[in-house]
Design an enzyme around this catalytic site. Structure first.
Site: not given
Length: 454
Positions: A79, A100, A360, A348, A437, A151, A402
């Site tokens: 050190t 450190y 859902h 998104k 449809r 030490e 839906s």
């Protein structure tokens, strides 16, 4: 007098069993050494010397954009040798703070206290009392005065019984530090140049030595292996959870959340278990976060609710908005006041207007959706043609049945109604009903196929 910080970060960290330099291993959302650098910057330091060695390329890739003086320690000789490499960057009138890179939990307040007790021409060392001081350098005192640090491998039996230990963190006057470093010897059991030997030199030179201690021992613990790294992670998380609770959050179990960024909380926030916070997250008053939710770089307004197992990334929720369970908000998503998305809805780069709902099973991408809109189950905004993204605009009061596909670019006017199962490819005017449809057919006497016997 300027504060010059030296951060020692040259070690490989063999016990980590990794190619990554030890100091780059993460605690929460950033590397150990980045925690230390941030703390050094919080002290108003005039310069930071980063002493590096192993893994230089990886260190510079991770930290290179910051205001650091890069100091190479080509050989790891202790050190004292490491700090000495920074001598050319240290001015005589500097206060040198030695830190450190693998001690990431040291707090600003602890270092400020250490700097405050340093005598004008003396040095201050950070010590800690440990019930088991094995492995640490012992603080040797005579009549209460610090006279040296010994030490572990060089200590005798009497010295090994001392439980006040050296943390390695110290504040030293620049002029004396450089002189002491030049006098270091490696005549010891390790054959290294110990930074701690400057304490005895200071004592001999009649320099005043003071000490300070951290609020808790965990602040000065390092990580030499992955077990210790995990222990520091838990300590960091406990500290972060405590801060959230003091700011007004109610945590069902503080041990079962992960905070990997900067979280700001209002009053009476309720957070269930196993929630992960990443990046910059802001929670308003009375926000509720359900179990298993993941929040990344998001802004949640007052009274909003994130239900269980919902992912919110780079998104905003307005007042009293709600999402989930099992919903996903990707970057650029915004739910306005009282808007709601339910289970298995993904949104998104889109805005869902005030009071609008997608209950859902829907995908809403690149869409601008007004107030009071109902999005039926199975609705998809078809925003990508394989090369480019296009916008879907749904104005106020629209009812989307839906299993509807809206092929962008397309605009749906106010209060229009889209019949279930429709594929919308052209703009719809206000108040129109659109059904695309196929007409239902009835075939009487229909025989189902019979399985062929083999």
């Amino acid at each position: 007098m300027s504060l010059n910080v030296v951060i020692l970060a040259a070690g490989k960290g063999t016990r980590m069993r990794s190619d990554l330099p030890k100091v780059l291993h993460p605690i929460a959302h950033k590397s150990m050494v980045q925690h230390v650098i941030d703390t050094a910057n919080s002290l108003g330091s005039s310069a930071i010397q980063l002493v590096y060695g192993y893994g230089a390329d990886k260190l510079q890739a991770a930290l290179g954009e910051q205001a650091l003086n890069w100091v190479l320690q080509a050989e790891q000789l202790g050190t004292g040798h490491a700090v000495a490499q920074a001598n050319p960057n240290i001015n005589d009138d500097d206060t040198v703070l030695i830190l450190y890179g693998d001690v990431p939990l040291i707090q600003q307040s602890t270092l400020e206290a250490l700097l405050a007790v340093r005598p004008t021409n003396g040095l201050a060392i950070l010590t800690v009392n440990l019930p088991n001081p094995t492995g640490y350098g012992r603080i040797v005192r005579e009549q209460g005065k610090v006279v040296g640090i010994i030490e572990q491998k060089d200590a005798n039996a009497e010295q090994l019984a001392i439980n006040e230990v050296n943390t390695g963190i110290m504040a030293v006057p620049g002029k004396q530090l450089k002189a002491w470093l030049n006098r270091l010897s490696n005549n010891n059991a390790q054959g290294e140049y110990y930074l701690t030997d400057i304490i005895a030199m200071a004592n001999v030179d009649g320099v005043e030595i003071t000490t300070s201690q951290p609020q808790s021992a965990i602040e000065v613990e390092g990580a030499n292996n992955r077990v210790q790294l995990a222990q520091l992670e838990r300590a960091y998380q406990a500290r972060a959870a405590e801060k959230m609770m003091l700011e007004g959050a109610n945590l069902r179990d503080p041990a079962r959340i992960d905070i990997r960024g900067d979280v700001s909380v209002g009053m009476d926030v309720m957070i269930d278990v196993n929630v992960i916070f990443q990046g910059k997250v802001t929670l308003g008053n009375n926000v509720t976060i359900g179990a298993g939710a993941i929040l990344i770089d998001c802004d949640i307004a007052d009274n909003a609710e994130i239900k269980p197992y919902t992912i919110v990334e780079g998104a905003k929720l307005g007042q009293a908005a709600s999402a989930g369970p099992f919903a996903r908000l990707r970057p650029g998503a915004e739910l306005k006041e009282d808007a709601h998305i339910g289970n298995f809805v993904e949104i998104k780069k889109s805005v869902l207007g005030k009071g609008s709902k997608a209950g859902h099973l829907a995908y809403l991408g690149d869409a601008q959706i007004g107030a009071g809109v109902n999005i039926g189950a199975g609705t998809i905004t078809c925003n990508y043609d394989g090369a480019n993204k296009f916008i879907t605009t749904i104005e106020d009061g629209v009812f989307v049945g839906s299993d509807t596909q809206l092929v962008a670019p397309v605009t749906i006017g106010k209060n229009a109604t889209l019949g279930a199962g429709s594929t919308i490819t052209k703009d719809v005017a206000e108040n129109e009903l659109v059904i695309t449809r196929v007409k239902q057919r009835h075939i009487t006497g229909w025989q189902r196929p019979i399985k062929i016997k083999k």
